[in-house]
Design a protein around this motif. Structure first.
Motif, short mmCIF file in Angstrom:
data_model
loop_
_atom_site.label_atom_id
_atom_site.label_comp_id
_atom_site.label_asym_id
_atom_site.label_seq_id
_atom_site.Cartn_x
_atom_site.Cartn_y
_atom_site.Cartn_z
N VAL A 157 0.86 -1.17 0.00
CA VAL A 157 0.00 0.00 0.00
C VAL A 157 0.90 1.23 0.00
O VAL A 157 1.65 1.46 0.93
N SER A 158 0.82 2.01 -1.06
CA SER A 158 1.66 3.19 -1.18
C SER A 158 1.13 4.31 -0.29
O SER A 158 0.00 4.74 -0.44
N VAL A 159 1.95 4.73 0.66
CA VAL A 159 1.56 5.81 1.56
C VAL A 159 2.12 7.12 1.01
O VAL A 159 3.32 7.21 0.73
N PRO A 160 1.27 8.11 0.81
CA PRO A 160 1.75 9.37 0.24
C PRO A 160 2.88 9.99 1.05
O PRO A 160 2.82 10.07 2.27
N THR A 161 3.92 10.40 0.34
CA THR A 161 5.05 11.05 1.01
C THR A 161 4.59 12.29 1.76
O THR A 161 5.05 12.57 2.87
N GLU A 162 3.66 13.05 1.17
CA GLU A 162 3.17 14.27 1.81
C GLU A 162 2.50 13.96 3.14
O GLU A 162 2.61 14.74 4.10
N GLY A 176 10.07 6.40 -0.58
CA GLY A 176 10.26 6.81 -1.95
C GLY A 176 9.62 8.17 -2.18
O GLY A 176 9.11 8.80 -1.26
N GLY A 177 9.61 8.61 -3.41
CA GLY A 177 9.05 9.93 -3.68
C GLY A 177 10.00 11.01 -3.23
O GLY A 177 11.11 10.75 -2.75
N ASP A 178 9.56 12.24 -3.35
CA ASP A 178 10.42 13.37 -3.02
C ASP A 178 10.15 13.83 -1.59
O ASP A 178 9.49 14.84 -1.35
N GLY A 179 10.68 13.07 -0.64
CA GLY A 179 10.46 13.41 0.77
C GLY A 179 11.10 14.72 1.17
O GLY A 179 10.56 15.45 2.00
N VAL A 180 12.25 15.04 0.58
CA VAL A 180 12.93 16.29 0.92
C VAL A 180 12.07 17.48 0.51
O VAL A 180 11.93 18.45 1.25
N ALA A 181 11.49 17.42 -0.68
CA ALA A 181 10.63 18.51 -1.14
C ALA A 181 9.43 18.68 -0.22
O ALA A 181 8.99 19.80 0.06
#
Length: 295
Positions: free
Chosen positions: A92-97, A123-128
């Motif tokens: 289940v993909s949990v949104p980075t936001e 994954g995703g752009d956690g830094v952003a």
């Protein structure tokens, strides 16, 4: 006038206007607060819906799992919030936001650690997603953001944000950033790390990171000189100088060792004893260790 948290009907407002003791400003003020509360709730709902949408759900099961995770992350129980993060379903993909937002607001250290762990692996752009938090006016949010970014060493943009944090007005933010940058081999962290040793704040960690940085040929002399300058400072007491000596022993190269040998004859008896003992430790190291340090 009654409770305005749920709003007022026109009939209720009419009755209030007929009250001789009624102050118009009081009604307007209550209506403003009610409207602000309503907008805040709607904004929170909008952000949650956007977080779900960002995960690009393809089935109801994924959507419902994310909605359930949101509800659990808002629980008043820290144990339940932590369990929600650690037990999230595989696949289940949990949104980075969503994770980033939870990281920035979580005050319990154990839950915060679990959230940072999950964010670093999401994954995703956690830094952003953490960028706004790193520049927040709220110092606690900035501290949480920097800690989370520090655990994402491979993420694009992480080093740049941490470098910015070295100039933060908050000492704790600067220290978190310096430790993370030092582990990445960034020499700009040296002054803050040396300051941590002087002040006795996470000085053991700071000394170890300085030792790691000293393997970079361009950093060894800079670090040694900074530590020697602090050793000679008029304000340096015995405890501070001993911490600086313990940092020196972490460094590679012959210069730091020579400084330790000189300090073994220091006028401060405690400093001389510690320096002498550490010189003995250095001399007992195997030739291979010495060769590795000099390479």
């Amino acid at each position: 006038m009654g409770d305005l948290t749920n709003g007022l009907s026109l009939k209720q407002i009419g009755r209030a206007l007929e009250d001789p003791a009624f102050a118009p400003s009081a009604l307007v003020g209550d209506l403003i607060r009610w409207t602000e509360d309503r907008l805040a709730r709607e904004q929170e709902l909008l952000e949650r819906l956007r977080a779900i949408d960002a995960s690009a759900p393809t089935g109801w099961q994924g959507v419902l799992r994310i909605v359930e995770l949101m509800r659990e992350l808002n629980s008043t129980s820290a144990a339940r919030r932590q369990q929600a993060v650690l037990a999230r379903s595989e696949g289940v993909s949990v949104p980075t936001e969503l994770l980033a937002g939870a990281v920035l607001t979580e005050s319990d250290p154990h839950v915060a650690g679990a959230l940072r762990w999950a964010l670093a692996r999401a994954g995703g752009d956690g830094v952003a997603a953490l960028d706004a938090g790193a520049h927040s006016e709220d110092v606690d949010i900035r501290r949480r953001a920097v800690l989370a970014i520090a655990e994402m060493p491979e993420a694009p943009g992480a080093t740049a944000l941490l470098a910015d944090a070295l100039g933060d007005p908050d000492t704790t933010v600067r220290r978190h950033a310096a430790l993370a940058l030092g582990r990445r081999g960034v020499a700009a962290a040296v002054p803050t790390l040396v300051g941590m040793v002087v002040e006795g704040s996470n000085d053991v960690d700071a000394a170890e990171v300085l030792g790691t940085l000293s393997h970079n040929p361009g950093c060894t002399d800079r670090i040694t000189s900074a530590l020697v300058d602090e050793l000679a400072a008029p304000t340096a007491d015995s405890a501070t100088r001993i911490r600086l000596i313990q940092a020196l022993v972490e460094l590679t190269g012959s210069t730091a060792q020579e400084v330790l040998r000189q300090l073994a004859h220091d006028d401060d008896h405690a400093v001389a004893l510690v320096a002498s003992a550490l010189v003995g430790v250095l001399e007992e190291r195997s030739p291979q260790d010495q060769a590795d340090e000099g390479s």
